[in-house]
Scaffold this motif. Sequence first.
Motif, PDB file in Angstrom:
ATOM      1  N   ASP A 107      90.127 -38.615 -32.820  1.00 20.83           N
ATOM      2  CA  ASP A 107      90.819 -37.851 -33.866  1.00 20.83           C
ATOM      3  C   ASP A 107      90.542 -38.348 -35.282  1.00 20.83           C
ATOM      4  O   ASP A 107      91.347 -38.121 -36.178  1.00 20.83           O
ATOM      5  CB  ASP A 107      92.328 -37.831 -33.605  1.00 20.83           C
ATOM      6  N   SER A 108      89.436 -39.008 -35.505  1.00 22.45           N
ATOM      7  CA  SER A 108      89.092 -39.463 -36.852  1.00 22.45           C
ATOM      8  C   SER A 108      88.324 -38.366 -37.588  1.00 22.45           C
ATOM      9  O   SER A 108      87.641 -37.549 -36.970  1.00 22.45           O
ATOM     10  CB  SER A 108      88.263 -40.741 -36.799  1.00 22.45           C
ATOM     11  N   ASN A 109      88.451 -38.369 -38.909  1.00 23.80           N
ATOM     12  CA  ASN A 109      87.828 -37.352 -39.745  1.00 23.80           C
ATOM     13  C   ASN A 109      87.166 -38.062 -40.916  1.00 23.80           C
ATOM     14  O   ASN A 109      87.848 -38.644 -41.759  1.00 23.80           O
ATOM     15  CB  ASN A 109      88.906 -36.376 -40.235  1.00 23.80           C
ATOM     16  N   LEU A 110      85.835 -38.040 -40.959  1.00 23.23           N
ATOM     17  CA  LEU A 110      85.084 -38.719 -42.010  1.00 23.23           C
ATOM     18  C   LEU A 110      84.215 -37.709 -42.727  1.00 23.23           C
ATOM     19  O   LEU A 110      83.568 -36.873 -42.088  1.00 23.23           O
ATOM     20  CB  LEU A 110      84.194 -39.816 -41.436  1.00 23.23           C
ATOM     21  N   MET A 111      84.206 -37.795 -44.052  1.00 18.46           N
ATOM     22  CA  MET A 111      83.398 -36.883 -44.847  1.00 18.46           C
ATOM     23  C   MET A 111      82.728 -37.645 -45.989  1.00 18.46           C
ATOM     24  O   MET A 111      83.351 -38.501 -46.609  1.00 18.46           O
ATOM     25  CB  MET A 111      84.268 -35.770 -45.427  1.00 18.46           C
ATOM     26  N   PHE A 112      81.470 -37.317 -46.235  1.00 19.86           N
ATOM     27  CA  PHE A 112      80.721 -37.837 -47.383  1.00 19.86           C
ATOM     28  C   PHE A 112      80.835 -39.358 -47.506  1.00 19.86           C
ATOM     29  O   PHE A 112      81.238 -39.881 -48.548  1.00 19.86           O
ATOM     30  CB  PHE A 112      81.185 -37.157 -48.678  1.00 19.86           C
ATOM     31  N   THR A 113      80.466 -40.055 -46.441  1.00 16.49           N
ATOM     32  CA  THR A 113      80.584 -41.513 -46.473  1.00 16.49           C
ATOM     33  C   THR A 113      79.491 -42.155 -45.630  1.00 16.49           C
ATOM     34  O   THR A 113      78.841 -41.496 -44.820  1.00 16.49           O
ATOM     35  CB  THR A 113      81.978 -41.969 -45.997  1.00 16.49           C
ATOM     36  N   THR A 114      79.335 -43.447 -45.808  1.00 20.43           N
ATOM     37  CA  THR A 114      78.422 -44.248 -45.000  1.00 20.43           C
ATOM     38  C   THR A 114      79.225 -45.326 -44.303  1.00 20.43           C
ATOM     39  O   THR A 114      79.971 -46.061 -44.944  1.00 20.43           O
ATOM     40  CB  THR A 114      77.334 -44.902 -45.883  1.00 20.43           C
ATOM     41  N   VAL A 115      79.076 -45.395 -42.997  1.00 21.48           N
ATOM     42  CA  VAL A 115      79.723 -46.427 -42.177  1.00 21.48           C
ATOM     43  C   VAL A 115      78.641 -47.449 -41.861  1.00 21.48           C
ATOM     44  O   VAL A 115      77.587 -47.098 -41.327  1.00 21.48           O
ATOM     45  CB  VAL A 115      80.301 -45.821 -40.874  1.00 21.48           C
ATOM     46  N   GLY A 116      78.887 -48.696 -42.188  1.00 19.83           N
ATOM     47  CA  GLY A 116      77.882 -49.728 -41.984  1.00 19.83           C
ATOM     48  C   GLY A 116      77.687 -50.109 -40.529  1.00 19.83           C
ATOM     49  O   GLY A 116      78.324 -49.579 -39.629  1.00 19.83           O
ATOM     50  N   LYS A 117      76.800 -51.064 -40.311  1.00 15.04           N
ATOM     51  CA  LYS A 117      76.545 -51.577 -38.965  1.00 15.04           C
ATOM     52  C   LYS A 117      77.732 -52.407 -38.487  1.00 15.04           C
ATOM     53  O   LYS A 117      78.454 -52.995 -39.279  1.00 15.04           O
ATOM     54  CB  LYS A 117      75.291 -52.455 -38.967  1.00 15.04           C
TER      55      LYS A 117
END
Length: 94
Positions: A52-62
């Motif tokens: 149920d997570s919602n991510l927009m216009f972002t970078t998730v690192g390693k």
Amino acid sequence: MSQPLSPKLSAAPSVTPCSRLHRTELGRWTEIAERCVLNNVTVGDYSYIQNDSNLMFTTVGKFTSIAAAVRINQATTMWRPTLHHFTYRPGNMD
């Protein structure tokens, strides 16, 4: 504690069928859990995003783990994000 989507991870990303991804790049050994929405997101290798997570216009690192029901959507530019109370209770600073 959440269980992995598959009993054995692989270099190929693992995404549940009920998640929606648009213009998203997934690194190796990544997992996207149920009912997630990712729009214009880059997810680094070995990273996990829970239900149920919602991510927009972002970078998730390693090597990043994102908990369930997290929303990341930077609508405006933030030059100094903080959780300190001086941002929402400046009158209480002594």
